[in-house]
Design an enzyme around this catalytic site. Structure first.
Site, PDB file in Angstrom:
ATOM      1  N   ASP A   1       0.675  -1.002   0.132  1.00  0.00           N
ATOM      2  CA  ASP A   1      -0.055   0.239   0.156  1.00  0.00           C
ATOM      3  C   ASP A   1       1.063   1.471  -0.112  1.00  0.00           C
ATOM      4  O   ASP A   1       0.306   1.950   0.162  1.00  0.00           O
ATOM      5  CB  ASP A   1      -0.916  -0.200   1.318  1.00  0.00           C
TER       6      ASP A   1
ATOM      7  N   LYS B   1       2.490   2.380  -4.991  1.00  0.00           N
ATOM      8  CA  LYS B   1       3.232   1.696  -6.320  1.00  0.00           C
ATOM      9  C   LYS B   1       2.175   1.946  -7.802  1.00  0.00           C
ATOM     10  O   LYS B   1       2.982   1.920  -9.174  1.00  0.00           O
ATOM     11  CB  LYS B   1       3.744  -0.221  -6.000  1.00  0.00           C
TER      12      LYS B   1
ATOM     13  N   GLY C   1      -4.039  -4.499  -4.600  1.00  0.00           N
ATOM     14  CA  GLY C   1      -5.267  -3.017  -4.727  1.00  0.00           C
ATOM     15  C   GLY C   1      -4.679  -1.667  -5.567  1.00  0.00           C
ATOM     16  O   GLY C   1      -2.830  -1.341  -4.381  1.00  0.00           O
ATOM     17  N   HIS C   2      -4.179  -1.760  -6.611  1.00  0.00           N
ATOM     18  CA  HIS C   2      -3.593  -0.287  -6.702  1.00  0.00           C
ATOM     19  C   HIS C   2      -3.802   0.438  -7.546  1.00  0.00           C
ATOM     20  O   HIS C   2      -5.328   0.646  -8.146  1.00  0.00           O
ATOM     21  CB  HIS C   2      -2.553  -0.940  -7.845  1.00  0.00           C
TER      22      HIS C   2
ATOM     23  N   GLN D   1       2.049  -5.675  -3.112  1.00  0.00           N
ATOM     24  CA  GLN D   1       2.198  -6.208  -1.513  1.00  0.00           C
ATOM     25  C   GLN D   1       3.744  -5.402  -1.528  1.00  0.00           C
ATOM     26  O   GLN D   1       3.945  -4.127  -1.906  1.00  0.00           O
ATOM     27  CB  GLN D   1       3.112  -7.777  -1.529  1.00  0.00           C
TER      28      GLN D   1
ATOM     29  N   THR E   1      -8.538  -2.910  -1.918  1.00  0.00           N
ATOM     30  CA  THR E   1      -9.210  -4.626  -1.752  1.00  0.00           C
ATOM     31  C   THR E   1     -10.194  -4.815  -0.368  1.00  0.00           C
ATOM     32  O   THR E   1     -11.608  -5.572  -0.985  1.00  0.00           O
ATOM     33  CB  THR E   1      -7.864  -5.908  -1.825  1.00  0.00           C
ATOM     34  N   THR E   2      -9.927  -5.060   0.826  1.00  0.00           N
ATOM     35  CA  THR E   2     -10.661  -5.156   1.728  1.00  0.00           C
ATOM     36  C   THR E   2     -11.471  -4.237   2.729  1.00  0.00           C
ATOM     37  O   THR E   2     -12.643  -5.040   2.919  1.00  0.00           O
ATOM     38  CB  THR E   2     -10.003  -6.127   2.620  1.00  0.00           C
TER      39      THR E   2
ATOM     40  N   LYS F   1       3.140  10.583  -0.518  1.00  0.00           N
ATOM     41  CA  LYS F   1       2.291  10.897   0.439  1.00  0.00           C
ATOM     42  C   LYS F   1       2.699  11.803   1.255  1.00  0.00           C
ATOM     43  O   LYS F   1       2.448  12.512   3.127  1.00  0.00           O
ATOM     44  CB  LYS F   1       1.029   9.601   1.423  1.00  0.00           C
ATOM     45  N   LEU F   2       3.375  12.325   0.967  1.00  0.00           N
ATOM     46  CA  LEU F   2       4.163  13.307   1.728  1.00  0.00           C
ATOM     47  C   LEU F   2       3.430  14.360   2.509  1.00  0.00           C
ATOM     48  O   LEU F   2       3.887  14.982   3.208  1.00  0.00           O
ATOM     49  CB  LEU F   2       5.495  13.787   1.544  1.00  0.00           C
ATOM     50  N   ASP F   3       2.385  14.909   1.396  1.00  0.00           N
ATOM     51  CA  ASP F   3       1.067  15.639   1.726  1.00  0.00           C
ATOM     52  C   ASP F   3       1.335  15.727   3.094  1.00  0.00           C
ATOM     53  O   ASP F   3       0.344  16.297   4.223  1.00  0.00           O
ATOM     54  CB  ASP F   3       0.429  16.227   0.850  1.00  0.00           C
TER      55      ASP F   3
END
Ligand code: IMP
Length: 429
Positions: free
Chosen positions: A13, A16, A40-41, A225, A305-306, A336-338
């Site tokens: 997560d 990628k 989940g991408h 993963q 995904t879940t 996600k530096l923000d």
């Protein structure tokens, strides 16, 4: 020569998918090499959001050929529904663009039932799997009784294989777990239809990639993963059943080791984990909640995904160093530096402690992670919203300092930083 590999440097997560989408602009082949629909991408382009589980994130660029490699385990029903979803929004998903390795393995309804049954039996000691049948499908592969994608070339024969397998595992489900098994004949009929639909996609992907590399075409391997979920090198047994690390790309695509060029480790600016298992820098306070978000935004920390809320904590430099080692990272991307904007202080784990001893590198296998306490250094935070920033020198000094510290600690250059979910929200260095 050029095989570039994108791997998750944490527990999955890391974002990628969006980095694959970015690099796919300059790659001709984009290939998944491990896992299945447990991944989940998410890729955001303008106001369109694509959630992919099986097909490589490179599919959004029309020029790419996308490969599902031999290291994968495939749920054909899920794959077909993903093909249909992409096709419905005008993305080309014909067999000329998507190639499935005949050596990839097939997930059956019995694998899915078994995944759920095994988790139930583990009770408190559950692994927190995605219940997609991943572990049981890889177990059958290793036991040399799995069903390969090439079997779909003869749909009736595949149907027979599936019926036999569901019958065999059905006995296990009844006798060992006291669970009603899936109906073997219904499974056969469904899988005959899936095979009829998917057979044109089966291809010798190893040869296709070898030919491309011979011509100096860029092949991009998209990891699923993350490093710490690797079957051998992760936090066993709280791992997935495949090899998401960079060497897994060679194995899961059938490519020789001399072709590797870049190994890009993607890490979030903080740490997350979904499912059970040790997590030294986990936060159980309001900062953990702040990092997770409420779930209202698509980028909040809830599983693609879940839908499970992810566990959140400070960035773990010791684990990032470990990821650099086992993957042979040539560069790091920080995503996600923000999300860190608005925090007065940011903490970065630069050591582990146990029994009065301090370690800058992981002294043991990650299996032992639970026995360490992280040592932190505090860095100044920043208030500014970063989402509109596209150049390094426009970042607040504190944010620059944070990135430089990651770089200094890991001795690996941070080349890309993402400051939002949309394709354009990146800073390249
Ligand atoms: P499995 O892969 O479904 O067997 O799950 C094994 C472990 O890997 C569980 O802790 C899952 O939560 C985790 N896992 C599997 N796929 C992903 C992923 O794509 N992102 C994050 N965690 C994952």
């Amino acid at each position: 020569m050029p095989l570039d590999v994108i791997v998750g440097a944490q527990w999955g997560d890391e974002g990628k998918g969006r980095i694959t989408d970015l690099l796919a602009a300059d790659s001709e082949i984009v290939a998944r090499f491990s896992g299945g629909d447990n991944a989940g991408h998410t890729v955001s382009v303008g106001d369109q959001i694509f959630k992919l589980h099986i097909i490589p994130s490179g599919i959004i660029h029309p020029h790419t050929t996308c490969v599902l490699g031999s290291g994968m385990v495939l749920n054909p029903a899920k794959l077909i529904s993903e093909l249909d979803q992409l096709s419905a929004v005008g993305i080309g998903v014909g067999p000329e663009r998507i190639k499935i390795s005949g050596a990839a393995h097939i997930i059956s309804p019995a694998h899915i039932a078994l995944d759920g049954a095994e988790e139930k039996l583990r009770g408190e000691a559950k692994l927190g799997t995605t219940k997609r049948g991943i572990g049981p499908a890889y177990a059958d592969k290793s036991a040399r009784r799995g069903i390969r994608a090439a079997a779909m070339l003869d749909p009736d024969q595949l149907g027979q294989f599936i019926m036999d397998q569901v019958e065999r595992l059905g006995n296990v489900l009844i006798k060992l777990y006291n669970i009603e098994p899936p109906d073997p004949k219904a499974a056969r009929d469904a899988y005959v239809q899936y095979a009829e639909r998917l057979l044109p996609y089966i291809s010798n992907t190893g040869a296709l990639i070898a030919e491309a590399l011979e011509k100096d075409v860029v092949v991009l391997a998209e990891g699923a993963q993350g490093t710490l979920l690797d079957l051998d090198h992760g936090t066993y047994p709280f791992v997935t059943s495949s090899h998401p690390i960079a060497p897994g790309a060679l194995l899961g695509l059938g490519v020789g080791a001399t072709h590797l060029r870049r190994v890009i480790g993607v890490a979030k600016a903080f740490q997350t984990r979904v499912g059970e298992g040790p997590f030294p820098t986990e936060l159980h306070d309001e900062i953990g909640d702040y990092l997770r978000g409420t779930g209202k935004n698509p980028w909040d920390e809830y599983g693609t995904t879940t839908g499970r809320p992810r566990r959140c904590g400070w960035l773990d430099g010791v684990l990032l160093r470990y990821a650099a080692r086992v993957n042979g990272l040539t560069e790091i991307t920080i995503t996600k530096l923000d999300i860190l904007s608005g925090l007065n202080q940011i903490y970065f784990a630069n050591s582990y402690m146990r029994d009065g001893m301090e370690f800058e590198n992981l002294p043991e296998e990650p299996v032992q992670l639970g026995s360490f306490t992280p040592g932190y250094e505090g860095l100044s935070g920043w208030e500014n919203d970063l989402s509109e920033i596209r150049a390094w020198d426009q970042l607040p000094q504190e944010a620059q300092h944070y990135i430089e510290r990651i770089q200094e600690f890991t001795k690996i250059k941070v080349k890309v930083i993402s400051v939002g979910a949309e394709r354009s929200q990146v800073i390249r260095r």
